[in-house]
Design a protein around this motif. Sequence first.
Motif, short mmCIF file in Angstrom:
data_model
loop_
_atom_site.label_atom_id
_atom_site.label_comp_id
_atom_site.label_asym_id
_atom_site.label_seq_id
_atom_site.Cartn_x
_atom_site.Cartn_y
_atom_site.Cartn_z
N TYR A 167 12.20 -1.67 -1.03
CA TYR A 167 13.20 -2.37 -1.27
C TYR A 167 14.33 -2.45 -1.37
O TYR A 167 14.23 -2.42 0.70
CB TYR A 167 13.56 -0.60 -2.82
N GLY A 190 10.92 7.83 1.05
CA GLY A 190 11.59 9.51 0.85
C GLY A 190 11.16 10.00 -0.97
O GLY A 190 11.96 8.85 -2.18
N LEU A 191 10.97 11.03 -0.89
CA LEU A 191 10.69 11.35 -2.51
C LEU A 191 12.59 12.44 -3.09
O LEU A 191 13.16 12.19 -2.04
CB LEU A 191 9.39 12.15 -2.61
N GLU A 217 -2.03 10.96 -4.65
CA GLU A 217 -1.53 9.61 -5.66
C GLU A 217 -2.11 8.72 -5.62
O GLU A 217 -3.21 8.25 -6.19
CB GLU A 217 0.03 8.47 -5.59
N ILE A 258 7.27 -4.45 -2.35
CA ILE A 258 6.97 -3.50 -0.78
C ILE A 258 7.86 -3.65 -0.03
O ILE A 258 8.44 -3.45 0.76
CB ILE A 258 6.14 -4.94 0.26
N ARG A 282 -1.45 -4.79 3.82
CA ARG A 282 -1.37 -6.01 5.45
C ARG A 282 -2.11 -5.85 6.38
O ARG A 282 -2.44 -6.22 6.94
CB ARG A 282 -0.86 -6.22 5.30
N ARG A 283 -2.27 -3.84 6.39
CA ARG A 283 -2.35 -3.65 7.98
C ARG A 283 -4.29 -2.89 6.41
O ARG A 283 -4.36 -2.83 5.89
CB ARG A 283 -1.62 -2.48 7.98
N ASP A 342 1.41 3.24 -8.40
CA ASP A 342 2.10 3.57 -9.39
C ASP A 342 1.55 2.36 -10.68
O ASP A 342 1.72 2.36 -11.59
CB ASP A 342 3.42 3.69 -9.81
N PRO A 354 14.88 2.37 2.02
CA PRO A 354 14.06 2.99 0.65
C PRO A 354 13.41 4.14 0.80
O PRO A 354 12.07 3.53 0.50
CB PRO A 354 14.13 2.13 -0.37
N ASN A 398 0.74 -1.41 0.21
CA ASN A 398 0.14 -0.01 0.19
C ASN A 398 0.57 1.46 0.08
O ASN A 398 0.83 2.07 0.64
CB ASN A 398 -1.25 0.16 1.24
N GLY A 399 1.84 0.83 -0.65
CA GLY A 399 2.79 2.27 -0.71
C GLY A 399 2.58 3.26 -2.48
O GLY A 399 1.37 2.22 -2.78
N ASN A 400 3.35 3.98 -2.62
CA ASN A 400 3.23 4.88 -3.59
C ASN A 400 3.86 3.93 -5.26
O ASN A 400 3.48 4.37 -6.34
CB ASN A 400 4.01 6.23 -3.20
N VAL A 401 4.55 2.96 -4.53
CA VAL A 401 5.16 2.40 -5.34
C VAL A 401 4.12 0.96 -6.13
O VAL A 401 3.08 0.94 -7.65
CB VAL A 401 6.37 1.07 -5.97
#
Length: 513
Positions: A333, A382-383, A216, A331, A204-205, A166, A380, A160-163
Amino acid sequence: MRASSKQRADRPVRVAIIGSGPAAFYAAEALLGQTQCPVAVDMFERLPTPYGLVRAGVAPDHQSIKAVSRRFERTAQRPGYRFFGNVTFGEHLLLSDLAQHYDQVLYGVGSAADRRLDIPGEDLAGCVHSSAFVGWYNGHPAYRDLAPDLSAERVLVVGNGNVAVDVARVLARTADELERTDIADHALERLRGSRVREIILAGRRGPLQGAFTPAELRELGRLEAADPVVSASELELDPVSASALSGASAQARRNLEILQEFSQRGAGGRGRTIRFRFLVSPVALEGNAEGRVEAVRLEHNALVRTDSGRVAARGTGQSERLAVQLVIPAIGYRAVALPGVPFDARQAVIPNREGRVLRAADSGVPLLAEYVVGWARTGPRGLIGSHKAGSEEVARRMIADAEALVGERRALAPPEAIAALLERRGAKPVAFSEWQLLDAEEVARGADRGAPRRKVVEVDQMLEVIEQKKRSDQVPEAIEQKKRSDQVPEAIEQKKRSDQVPEAIEQKKRRDG
Ligand SMILES: Cc1cc2nc3c(=O)[nH]c(=O)nc-3n(C[C@H](O)[C@H](O)[C@H](O)COP(=O)(O)OP(=O)(O)OC[C@H]3O[C@@H](n4cnc5c(N)ncnc54)[C@H](O)[C@@H]3O)c2cc1C
Ligand SMILES: NC(=O)c1ccc[n+]([C@@H]2O[C@H](COP(=O)([O-])OP(=O)(O)OC[C@H]3O[C@@H](n4cnc5c(N)ncnc54)[C@H](OP(=O)(O)O)[C@@H]3O)[C@@H](O)[C@H]2O)c1
C-alpha cells in the motif's frame, strides 16, 4: 516564561486525531490514560464506522483478531474523548480549522492507496487491486459496487505477503464457510456463484523470501474445499537463496518447511487449488476484444544480491503467457497526501522524525504541534499490535511538547464550536454512541445467518439505521418520560392530600373547641 501549575490546569491540551484505526486508538488511549497533563481528544474519521483496517482490512474469517476493537471501545468511553465519524479531513475539516480549535494534531490515516505494478494492461477490466478487492469483501462503502467477475476460472494473485494470502484464502473458501463470518452480503452472494477453480499466488522472489507468516501460510493447507499445490521444482533453491539459507530467519525457514510439506501432498482433490509460483513477475496484462484481462505475461526472474546486501529479483528476459481472467495485485500500500500536510512522495509517508511531522521530506525541521502514527508514519508494514508501542511513544512526545509550551498556549475556539463548523461544511458527524447503535444493529442482523454481524455497507444506510434506532430507542424513553410527567400531578395531589390530613385534624380541633 514558564506557566504556573494553575495555568496548566486552566484547560486540557486539546488534540485532534485524524483517523480511527489501531494506531490512532492506541495513541488516544495513551494520551487519555496518562496523568501528567490533562488532555481532551477529538477523533475525526471519514467513515461513520471506527477502527480502520480492523473493520475494513482484517479478513472476515479471522474474527478473533477483531476483538481488539473492544479495547478501543473502552478508550472511547474515557472522559475527554469525542468521536466525529463521517468527517473527512481535507473536505469537511481543514488544517487551518484545526489551528483554531486544537493545540496539537495527530495524523493516523494509514496507507489507503495501492502500490501499482506499473505494467501495460494494469487498468483493464479484470485487474482489481487488493485494497478494492479486500474493501469489497469487507463492506467498505467505497467498494461496495466493485462486483469482481468471479466467472473467472483462473485468478492470479500477485505478491507473497499476508494480504495476498488473505485474498487467495477468501477466494478458495466455500460460501458455506464464509456465511458464518462478517463478510459483506454482496460479496457472499457473488462468491456463492464463483466459478474460480485455480488461484495462482505469484512471488517475484523465491520461497525463502516470502513476506507471509507461517500461521497464515499453514492455514492454506487446512481449507475445506481447496488444496495448496507447489511443485518440487518451484522449491529448488537458486544459488543466492541456497547460500542465504543458513542465515535465514526462523520465519523464512518455517515457511519453506510448510511449502515443502504442501509439495509432498500432491495435487489433492478438494476442488479448488491454490498454486504457488516463485521467481515470476507480471510484465504485461493482455485484454480481449471487450477490454477484459485474458492473459498475463510472466517474466522469469533470477535472484541477485545488491550492494546493500538485499536479495533482489532481476528479470531474465525469459517469459511465458498464462491465461487468466482475473488479476489481483496484492503488493502493498501507499499513504495518500493530505491537503496542506507535508508528504514524502518517494517513501509514501508523512515525513517525520520520531513521529514529529517535518516541514518537508528533506528538511530536518519539525512542525510545531503536528504528529503522525501508524502506517502513515512508517509505511505499510506491521501487525495491529505493533502500533501500540509506536503510538505510545509519539503520545509521550506530544505530552512532553505540550508541557514545554504550556506558557504559550493559544486561546482556542470553545470545544462545542467544532460541531457548528462541521455543520457549516455540510458534514453529518456520527458520534461514538451513534456508531454503537449501528454496531448493535449489525450484530443483531448477523444472527439470522449465524454470523458475528452483517455489515451495513452504504453511508446513507448507516445514517438511516442510526436515525431509526434513535427513534425506536426514544419510544420507551418517551413512555418513561410520560410516566414521569403523569406522576408529577399525581404526586402533587398526594402531597395535597397528605397536607390535608393535618389541616383536617386542625379543623377538627377547632370544631371541638
Ligand atoms: C488487507 C489487510 C489485512 C490485514 N490483516 C491483519 C491481521 O489479520 N492482523 C493484523 O495484526 N494486522 C493486519 N493487517 C495490518 C493492520 O491492519 C495495520 O497494521 C493497521 O490497521 C494500520 O493501522 P493505522 O491506524 O495506521 O491505519 P488504518 O487501520 O488504515 O486506519 C486509518 C484510518 O484513517 C481513516 N482516514 C484516512 N484518511 C482520512 C481522512 N482524510 N480523514 C479522516 N479519516 C481518514 C481511514 O478511514 C481509517 O479508518 C492487515 C492489513 C491489511 C491491508
Ligand atoms: N493475517 C495477518 O496477520 C495479516 C493479514 C494481512 C496483512 N497483514 C500485515 O499487513 C502488512 C501489509 O501486508 P502486505 O501483504 O500488503 O505487504 P507485504 O508484507 O509488504 O508484502 C508485499 C508483497 O508484495 C510483493 N511485491 C511488492 N512489489 C511488487 C512488485 N512490483 N511485483 C511483484 N511483487 C511485489 C513483495 O515482494 P518483495 O518481498 O519481493 O518486495 C511482497 O511479497 C504486513 O505487515 C502484513 O503482515 C497481516
